[in-house]
Design a protein around this motif. Structure first.
Motif, mmCIF file in Angstrom:
data_model
loop_
_atom_site.group_PDB
_atom_site.id
_atom_site.type_symbol
_atom_site.label_atom_id
_atom_site.label_comp_id
_atom_site.label_asym_id
_atom_site.label_seq_id
_atom_site.Cartn_x
_atom_site.Cartn_y
_atom_site.Cartn_z
ATOM 1 N N THR A 184 0.814 -1.209 0.000
ATOM 2 C CA THR A 184 0.000 0.000 0.000
ATOM 3 C C THR A 184 0.846 1.257 0.000
ATOM 4 O OG1 THR A 184 -0.059 -0.164 2.393
ATOM 5 C CG2 THR A 184 -1.955 -1.044 1.205
ATOM 6 N N ASN A 185 2.071 1.185 0.503
ATOM 7 C CA ASN A 185 2.853 2.419 0.619
ATOM 8 C C ASN A 185 4.331 2.161 0.338
ATOM 9 O OD1 ASN A 185 3.671 1.033 2.849
ATOM 10 N ND2 ASN A 185 2.729 2.409 4.335
ATOM 11 N N ARG A 186 5.063 3.215 0.361
ATOM 12 C CA ARG A 186 6.488 3.122 0.055
ATOM 13 C C ARG A 186 7.193 2.124 0.974
ATOM 14 N NH1 ARG A 186 11.053 3.952 1.960
ATOM 15 N NH2 ARG A 186 10.142 4.624 3.919
ATOM 16 N N SER A 212 6.132 -0.427 2.496
ATOM 17 C CA SER A 212 5.872 -1.841 2.229
ATOM 18 C C SER A 212 6.746 -2.345 1.082
ATOM 19 C CB SER A 212 4.386 -2.057 1.932
ATOM 20 O OG SER A 212 4.001 -1.366 0.767
ATOM 21 N N VAL A 242 1.291 0.599 -6.154
ATOM 22 C CA VAL A 242 1.457 1.509 -5.017
ATOM 23 C C VAL A 242 1.434 2.959 -5.522
ATOM 24 C CG1 VAL A 242 2.959 2.191 -3.113
ATOM 25 C CG2 VAL A 242 2.773 -0.218 -3.767
ATOM 26 N N THR A 243 0.496 3.726 -4.966
ATOM 27 C CA THR A 243 0.357 5.112 -5.432
ATOM 28 C C THR A 243 0.814 6.120 -4.389
ATOM 29 O OG1 THR A 243 -1.906 5.044 -4.640
ATOM 30 C CG2 THR A 243 -1.562 4.592 -6.974
ATOM 31 N N ASP A 244 1.366 5.599 -3.305
ATOM 32 C CA ASP A 244 1.864 6.458 -2.224
ATOM 33 C C ASP A 244 2.809 7.530 -2.781
ATOM 34 O OD1 ASP A 244 2.940 7.531 0.027
ATOM 35 O OD2 ASP A 244 3.812 5.669 0.792
ATOM 36 N N PRO A 245 2.486 8.808 -2.541
ATOM 37 C CA PRO A 245 3.377 9.863 -3.054
ATOM 38 C C PRO A 245 4.796 9.777 -2.504
ATOM 39 C CG PRO A 245 1.640 10.771 -1.624
ATOM 40 C CD PRO A 245 1.302 9.342 -1.861
ATOM 41 N N ALA A 246 4.933 9.137 -1.338
ATOM 42 C CA ALA A 246 6.283 8.984 -0.796
ATOM 43 C C ALA A 246 7.146 8.118 -1.709
ATOM 44 C CB ALA A 246 6.230 8.379 0.610
ATOM 45 N N LEU A 247 6.488 7.317 -2.536
ATOM 46 C CA LEU A 247 7.238 6.510 -3.491
ATOM 47 C C LEU A 247 7.512 7.372 -4.721
ATOM 48 C CD1 LEU A 247 8.382 3.651 -4.040
ATOM 49 C CD2 LEU A 247 6.201 3.099 -5.127
ATOM 50 N N ARG A 269 11.097 4.717 -6.833
ATOM 51 C CA ARG A 269 10.468 3.639 -7.604
ATOM 52 C C ARG A 269 11.510 3.000 -8.534
ATOM 53 N NH1 ARG A 269 4.929 2.734 -8.706
ATOM 54 N NH2 ARG A 269 4.374 4.745 -7.794
#
Lengths: 1109, 509
Positions: free
Chosen positions: B51-53, B55, B138-143, B148
């Motif tokens: 779900t997030n960076r 992970s 994963v669309t988390d902006p932190a990624l 990426r």
């Protein structure tokens, strides 16, 4: 109510079955008819007035009875033959009335006192029909006597049979226990019998109102047997249930329940894989039925399904019964009932005077057998051969020859054990209690190992109101054991193998004061170093309890609710003492602390309807059962300890620090109908729906039906007339039980945590990886179909009982941990294998007897033998399981494959030693001229063809003697210890057997040459190491003495007895290792009969005393 | 009895009805409360994890973990014992596995090193596939795009690394590039296809990976652009694609070795510092596996260094340096690298491994770890370092007829070892000199067998192995009777053949 029947036996035996059945039905109808007539025998007028037209004779008799109080005896068949009558009588004498009534009928009559006997006229007699037995007797000499039959508690016995000895006159008692019977003379002797009671012969003499008390027969058939969600009399059971005698527990040093079960019943095999104190036992009910679901039976203690029974002090056990077939176990449906169900009832208080029991014993154990190994001189000679033949320089051990350490003597000791149990119980009208405390302390025969258990139990039962009962039972235990390393890696880990393979020249300690490594010895451990290096303590604090509520509802329905809780706190810790070994010193000590908290609660609710409609007896149970089981575990391991500190607080380098959890739940609904007709025709059917969180969302639930039928032939008149069988019953059953995987989450695809990585070499970063286990959301229940047919019989007034059963048990939809192609990145997946099955089939015989029973001397005896054949079928080669690893060769010994028993031995077939080369010869099974891995085959089965037990109890006046023998027959054991002791390919010590090794050309020997590195593979897994594992063990002999009653009264106690016993005094076996029943595989289904440095067994002597206040 | 019951019934009628209600409801309502739903909380469910960076990062870390965890035996020491197949080392203990590996007597079934190499490489590949399968969702902006790219690059680098090991060990293997590939019983791809996949992964990784990471003082533990280029150079070289190899080498190498690399790699001044466990994160290492004593340590040193230098008294050692290698150092007069790589002990308390004469001092591997640290050493394992690439460039140049320049590179390596420069003779002599230099430089780094194959092909490799002599100068050729060109590849593990019916065994097994 008066039931009287007349029998004719002389012609019956030649009747066909249909005729018998017809007769049974006719006769049944007759009894029903008579039973429905209310008969009053009070004095009435002797004259009769009747006015009827076209009325049945029966009705006339009823009317006559009403007016006169005279009873009628007749056969209903006779009455059916009679036509109707029309009469108009006004106040005529009885005699006249009867004569009028029976005029033109094929009937005649006799009056004996106040009873009118109606029978056919002589010339009407017909072969097919019941005739009156009185035909040869002058009827006028009869008189009627009455009597009353009760049990020892003065409870009337309904349906007891009363026969006049030497005649065929018979009657049975009514609900009040009363009977009437016509007798020919006062010399007559009455035979009074009742199912489950000892028959009595009563001379009538001049008595007219006999008070007859029958004692309950002390036989198995009369026992109340605990079955699933209820109890049943043994005589009514239609499934395969074994009740295990437990009376010997109080006179034996038994610390674990399973120990008390050894050799006691057919179909129940108890294995003790090691001699470790407090070590786990393996209980197998009718073989092993599952690979991944485990092989252990389901344990139910006082109605609560528990995960283990090691918390129970055997002294508190009242009864153990084992449900063996699917019909018995089926009500438990699932969760291991495939492997049978062990029901344990613990002692509860009983009404009456409070009592206090004390039992104490003390004993001493020692190694049952020592294995001979080479002394230094012999070893030196061997090492010379090993090195020379292997092209190696001969190791020079001369500098060590000053040492002569017999490692077995250094490692094993005489070890004491003791046990104390105190209990008190009592009860009044409304409630009762039982309280007990126990202490067991057993030192292991291997130094430093021991086992201690402290336990306490309190059980109370209280009738809160006339219709509500409440009970609670709480058990506490604490066990502390010191463990020593055995098993696993043989010589590379474990003192047992090390104590054999370590040369005697090896020093105990080195110059630094550490336990020395063994010079020149190919990695052999110093056995003392192995033991002292790592000090492991296992502690369990366990609380097991239940609260139960019973409410008697209207309409004979009972509601019962049991809420059970199990709480176990298990701690295992170890410390590697840096002062003991170089290795421990190099890391400044290492310690670990592992905890598991288990909490399980169970909630069972049942409604029980029990009703007798005349001869129809019905018991109906419906219920639900819920289990939730959770564990939380933690693991901490660290090294670099501050000097002198042994707890992790003193450590600085962490290796492991984690917690994990696991939970599962199950929810079940079930129902069972038990029916019998007159205790003669018995039937039972149950259905259970089980759901478990362990399965895939689509397959959580499954149905488990079971039915069973029984026929008590001994209640049939044609059997009774044989006057031989006290009990004779045929049983047949079929049913399905289930099993779950041991893994809690096999249906989910998961990522494993803890795959961490230290990017900068110091701090770890969190990582996840695919778990080895791929999820299978379609996983479903494993099913076991089981058929059982059985026979129970008792003869000689219950002095001899016999039970035989045949069963066939097939487990389908095997839950298998299937290997995946590793290229998928995962290793396993739980799958059902629909075609494959595991079958256990067998026969069981049990013989109970009292060969001698008189005032001073009794001998009671049980012999049981079980034959079981286990086979795996239709398993594809991809699912073959290899197991049983020997690190020395990096090879496995055991295979589970189609066509063979679980865990069969797999290897080369040895053809002995080639006298020319001194190398082993192996069979070239594929005839390709090369001995390679394709020449391996199944070389034997670890599973016995038969196992048996023979228990005897003798008592002579105040002395008693218990003898228990058990054994197995027809199994093979893989003696991997022998493999390591006849390896002759490195510099370890060896068995004295190797003195007879091949040395030069043309030597005839069963042992090959000694050669370093074993270049020709002489030691490979082969039939060379398979040995016959059959044994007969004198498990226990106890001599007891009861203080005379008079003396006990004088010292104001109820009873005192002393006993002395010997355990495992001898084992008759051809097996050459420590013991043929050791198994390094413990309770594994795929590793059995695998002797690889397992903690050996002991023999012991004990003395003890029982005191009752 | 009846009347007694009736009395009871009357007094308890109300309670009785209540009891009914209670009993029946408890019986049947209980089920409604329980959906029999238990999910693990010590692990995570695959389906909803990414779900997030963070992970994604944990999955990348998991992919690295296969390189050195104690459960991953191939990279821990299997990688090294593979050297025993070459002429650099013997099997030295009582391990039948290694002895059989040494003699090329590899049974297909139940032979752990072969099974483990297969298993561990594919476990690693599975982890890489896990990252690559899920990072897209994963669309988390932190990624950020940079992150990426980095994660994709790391996963592809590691996947290529594992496949490179697989293809060298087994030849063509099943090419699995996704965790959700429905074809679980995959056929083997050709070696060429596997190499093509490796190249594609590395080329993508080269573009996506950063040149360096901050805070890598403990060691070069993360895949960098340079690591991808260096590995790609090795991959090309093994396929004898010399021009491609040369190009990749130049991307890594700094100007002083004729390259264009700007990542700052250089040779470390002292050869011994590379392996003394006190100079991690140095300029020479390009990619290495980190170990941390305790929870992520390696027990490899315990399997190699002599008893007298360890606390361990029981294990015989897994491999021992061969006479052939020792003689190579002696003939070269190479004391610097000899001393770093091999240590001698007069062993009296252990059984003598067979190739050594009775009173010969026994050589032990000294390079791969010197501190046992309770079987959990923090000794890092170097997988890629600059000297390897320098020599690889020399090899590529010599193969592309730039022999003179090649010799200059070799001499730069020899200079560090205090050895005199070699002089240019023929191209084939230089090739042999490079092979020998690689041997002296790269001993016990899992390189020798593949260098031999690259240099002279199968028969040359077989001859080199068979030319070995024991401590009394007797030929050891007869021990290698089983060695054929086919046996230079491992067999496919029987366990894998059992479960995947679409697999075929390598010839010769």
């Amino acid at each position: 109510m008066l039931l009287i029947a007349y029998y004719a036996t002389n012609r019956l035996q030649s009747w066909s079955l249909t005729k018998k059945l017809l007769l049974i039905m006719k006769f049944t109808a007759f009894i029903l008819l008579v039973a429905c007539m209310q008969v009053s025998a009070r004095g009435r007028a002797q004259n009769v007035s009747i006015s009827v037209s076209n009325t049945s004779i029966k009705k006339v008799f009823q009317e006559v009875k009403k007016q006169t109080g005279y009873d009628f005896f007749y056969d209903k068949n006779d009455l059916q033959r009679a036509g109707t009558v029309s009469l108009k009588l006004n106040n005529v004498p009885l005699d006249e009335a009867l004569r009028q009534c029976l005029k033109n009928q094929p009937l005649t009559y006799t009056i004996i006192e106040k009873t009118i006997i109606v029978r056919k006229k002589e010339d009407e007699k017909n072969d097919d029909e019941v005739t009156l037995p009185l035909n040869s007797q002058p009827v006028t000499n009869y008189s009627i006597i009455t009597g009353h039959v009760t049990d020892s508690k003065n409870k009337p016995l309904n349906g007891a049979s009363v026969t006049i000895k030497g005649s065929q006159v018979m009657t049975s008692t009514d609900a009040a226990g009363s009977f009437k019977i016509p007798i020919a003379s006062s010399d007559a002797v009455l035979v009074v019998s009742y199912v489950g009671y000892t028959s009595r012969e009563i001379p009538v003499k001049n008595n007219n109102d006999l008070q007859i008390v029958l004692q309950e027969a002390n036989s198995e058939m009369n026992q109340v047997v605990v079955i699933g969600y209820g109890t049943q009399k043994a005589k009514d059971i239609t499934s395969a249930v074994s009740t295990l005698p437990v009376s010997d527990i109080k006179n034996r040093p038994i610390s674990l329940v399973a120990d008390a079960m050894m050799g006691k019943a057919t179909g129940v095999q108890v294995l003790q894989p090691s001699g470790k104190p407090g070590g786990d036992f393996t209980v197998l009910v009718r073989g092993m039925s599952s690979v991944t679901g485990g092989s252990q039976p389901l344990y139910v203690v006082d109605g609560v399904i528990v995960s283990n029974v090691s918390y129970i002090d055997p002294a508190n056990i009242e009864s153990i019964s084992v449900l063996k077939d699917a019909a018995a176990a089926g009500i438990y449906g699932a969760a291991g009932s495939t492997n049978g169900v062990v029901l344990i009832k613990t002692k509860q208080g009983v009404k009456g005077k409070a009592r206090v029991d004390a039992n104490v014993y003390y004993g001493q154990q020692q190694l049952a057998k020592k294995l001979p190994v080479l002394n230094n001189t012999q070893l030196k000679d061997l090492l010379h051969d090993v090195a020379t033949n292997g092209g190696q320089p001969v190791p020079d051990i001369s500098q060590y020859l000053g040492n002569n350490n017999d490692w077995q003597d250094l490692v094993y000791r005489k070890a004491p054990m003791m046990g104390v149990n105190l209990s008190t119980s009592g009860g009044g009208e409304k409630g009762n209690f039982y309280a007990g405390i126990g202490y067991v302390s057993q030192s292991g025969i291997a130094i430093t190992s021991d086992y201690k258990r402290y336990s306490a139990k309190l059980a109370v039962d209280q009738e809160v109101t006339s219709w509500m009962k409440f009970g609670a039972d709480v058990n506490y235990r604490r066990t502390v054991s010191h463990d020593v390393p055995d098993n696993n890696n043989g010589r590379f880990g474990g003192f047992v193998a090390a104590a054999l393979t370590a040369p005697m020249y090896g020093p105990i300690k080195d110059s630094n004061g550490y336990y020395a490594s063994i010079p020149l010895s190919s990695g052999i451990l110093n056995p003392l170093g192995d033991i002292y290096q790592r000090n492991t303590v296992n502690t369990v604090n366990g609380l097991m309890g239940n609260a139960n509520l019973q409410i008697n509802l209207p309409l004979s329905i009972t509601y019962k609710s049991i809420f059970g809780v199990q709480l176990d706190n298990m701690v295992s810790s170890y410390f590697m003492d840096p002062t003991k070994t170089t290795q421990a010193a190099s890391i400044n000590g290492q310690g670990g602390y592992f905890t598991t908290e288990l909490i399980r609660y169970t909630w069972d609710n049942t409604l029980n309807y029990s009703k007798r409609f005349n001869d129809h007896n019905i018991n109906f149970v419906v219920g639900s059962s819920y289990i939730k089981n959770s564990t939380v575990s933690s693991a901490q391991e660290a090294r670099n300890f501050v000097n002198g500190v042994t707890r992790l607080a003193g450590a600085s380098t962490w290796m492991t620090n984690s917690t994990s959890s696991d939970a599962w739940q199950s929810m079940s609904y079930f129902g069972r109908l038990q029916y019998d007709y007159k205790g003669k025709y018995l039937a039972s059917a149950s259905l259970r729906q089980d759901g478990s969180s362990r399965f895939g969302i689509n397959n959580k639930h499954a149905l488990f039906p079971a039915v069973s039928l029984g026929w008590r032939l001994s209640s049939e008149s044609f059997i009774q007339r044989l006057n031989f069988f006290d009990d004779l019953k045929l049983r047949a059953s079929w049913g399905v039980t289930g099993n779950t995987p041991t893994n809690s989450y096999p249906s989910y695809s998961q990522l494993s945590v803890g795959a961490n990585y230290p990017y900068d070499g110091s701090a770890m970063s969190n990582g996840v990886v695919l778990s080895n286990l791929a999820g299978n959301p379609d996983l479903k229940w494993e099913h076991t179909n089981q058929y059982n047919i059985g026979i129970d019989l008792a003869i000689f007034n219950h002095r001899l009982g016999f039970t035989a059963d045949y069963y066939n048990k097939r487990t389908h939809d095997l839950i298998f941990l299937r290997s995946l192609p590793l290229s998928t990145g995962q290793s396993y997946k739980y799958v059902n294998i629909p075609d494959a099955y595991i079958q256990n089939s067998g026969i069981e015989f049990s013989l109970n007897g009292k060969p001698v029973e008189n005032k001073n001397f009794t001998w009671s005896s049980n012999f049981n033998v079980s034959f079981n054949k286990n086979i795996v079928q239709n398993l594809s080669d991809a699912d073959i399981i290899y197991d049983g690893s020997i690190l020395l060769l990096n090879a496995t010994t055991s295979i589970t494959k189609s066509g063979y028993a679980l865990g069969s031995f797999y290897g080369y077939v040895s053809n002995g030693v080639d006298p020319k080369t001194g190398d082993m010869k192996f069979q070239d099974l594929d005839h390709n001229g090369v001995i390679d891995s394709k020449d391996r085959t199944v070389i034997g089965s670890p599973q016995p063809k038969a196992y048996y037990g023979f228990s005897n109890e003798f008592s002579y006046k105040n002395f008693s003697l218990n003898v228990l023998i058990d054994g197995v027959q027809g199994n093979k054991v893989f003696n991997a210890t022998k493999l390591e002791l006849t390896y002759m390919s490195d510099y370890s010590n060896q068995s004295t057997d190797v003195l007879g090794r091949w040395k030069q050309s043309n030597d005839a020997s069963s042992l090959p040459r000694a050669v370093y590195g074993d270049p020709t593979g002489n030691a490979r897994i082969s039939s060379r190491y398979l040995e016959d594992g059959s044994f007969l063990r004198l498990r226990n002999v106890t001599l007891g003495y009861n203080l005379p009653k008079a003396f006990c009264e004088k010292i104001k106690v109820s009873g005192v007895s002393f006993y002395g016993g010997l355990q495992n005094l001898f084992v008759l076996t051809k097996y050459s290792g420590y013991s043929p029943d050791l198994n390094a595989g413990n309770s594994s289904t795929t590793v059995q009969g695998f002797d690889l440095g397992t903690y050996p067994k002991y023999k012991s002597v004990t003395v003890g005393a029982n005191i009752q206040l | 009895m009846k009347s007694e019951y009736l009395t009871k019934y009357k007094t308890s009628k109300a309670w009785g009805m209540f009891g009914y209600a209670l009993g029946i409801s408890l019986l049947f309502l209980l089920g409604g409360c329980s959906k029999l739903d238990e999910k693990p909380d010590s692990s995570v469910l695959t389906g909803n994890y990414f779900t997030n960076r963070a992970s994604v990062e944990t999955a990348v870390t998991g992919a690295y973990s296969w390189l050195g965890s104690t459960s991953t035996q191939h990279y821990l020491w299997g990688y090294l014992i593979d050297d025993s197949r070459s002429d650099d080392s013997y099997s030295a203990g009582n391990s039948k596995e290694i002895t059989n590996l040494e003699y090329f007597n590899m049974a297909t079934d139940n032979f752990e090193p072969i099974f483990r190499a297969w298993s561990d490489c594919y476990k690693g590949i599975g982890s890489c596939n896990l990252v690559l399968d899920n990072i897209g969702q994963v669309t988390d902006p932190a990624l950020t795009d940079a992150l990426r790219n980095q994660y994709i690059g790391e996963a592809k680098f590691l996947r290529a690394f594992h496949y490179f090991n697989l293809v060298r060990l087994y030849g063509g293997v099943p090419l699995v590039l996704s965790t959700v590939d429905p074809d679980i019983n995959k056929k083997r791809s050709s070696a060429d296809d596997v190499y093509a996949s490796i190249q594609a992964d590395l080329m993508d990784a080269e573009n996506k990976l950063p040149v360096t990471y901050p805070n890598m003082t403990g060691g070069h533990s993360k895949a960098t652009q340079g690591a991808a280029q260096a590995l790609l150079a090795k991959v090309y070289a093994q396929q004898l694609k010399w021009q491609d190899c040369l190009n990749e080498c130049n991307k890594v190498l700094p100007g002083k070795f004729g390259g264009t690399g700007t990542a700052g790699y250089d040779l470390l001044a002292a050869y011994d510092n590379l392996f003394d466990n006190h100079h991690w994160g140095n300029v020479e290492t390009i990619f290495e596996v980190m170990h941390q004593s305790g929870s992520y340590g390696t027990f490899a040193p315990g399997l190699l260094i002599p008893n007298g230098l360890t606390d361990d008294q029981t294990w015989t050692k897994f491999i021992a340096p061969s006479h052939s290698l020792i003689n190579a150092y002696k003939n070269a007069g190479d004391t610097v690298r000899f001393k770093t790589n091999i240590i001698f002990q007069n062993v009296t308390t252990a059984a003598h491994p067979w190739p050594f004469a009775a009173n010969e001092a026994i050589p032990f591997v000294w390079k791969c770890g010197r501190e046992l640290q309770g079987w959990s050493s923090n000794q890092n394992t170097i997988f890629l370092r600059l000297a390897d690439i320098v020599l690889l460039k020399a090899e590529a140049m010599n193969q592309t007829s730039q022999t003179t320049q090649a010799v200059l590179l070799v001499n730069q390596i020899r200079n560090r070892a205090n050895l005199a420069p070699i002089v240019v003779t023929s191209q084939s002599d230089v090739a042999l000199a490079i092979l020998n230099e690689r041997r002296l430089e790269m001993a016990f780094e899992g390189d020798r067998l593949y260098s031999l194959i690259r240099f002279g092909g199968a028969q040359y490799t077989i001859d080199a192995i068979k030319q070995q002599k024991d401590g009394s100068n007797n030929s050891l050729a007869s021990f290698y009777n089983l060695l054929t060109a086919d046996r230079l590849l491992y067999p496919i593990p029987q366990k894998e053949l059992d479960v995947n019916k679409n697999l075929t065994q390598n010839p010769g097994y």
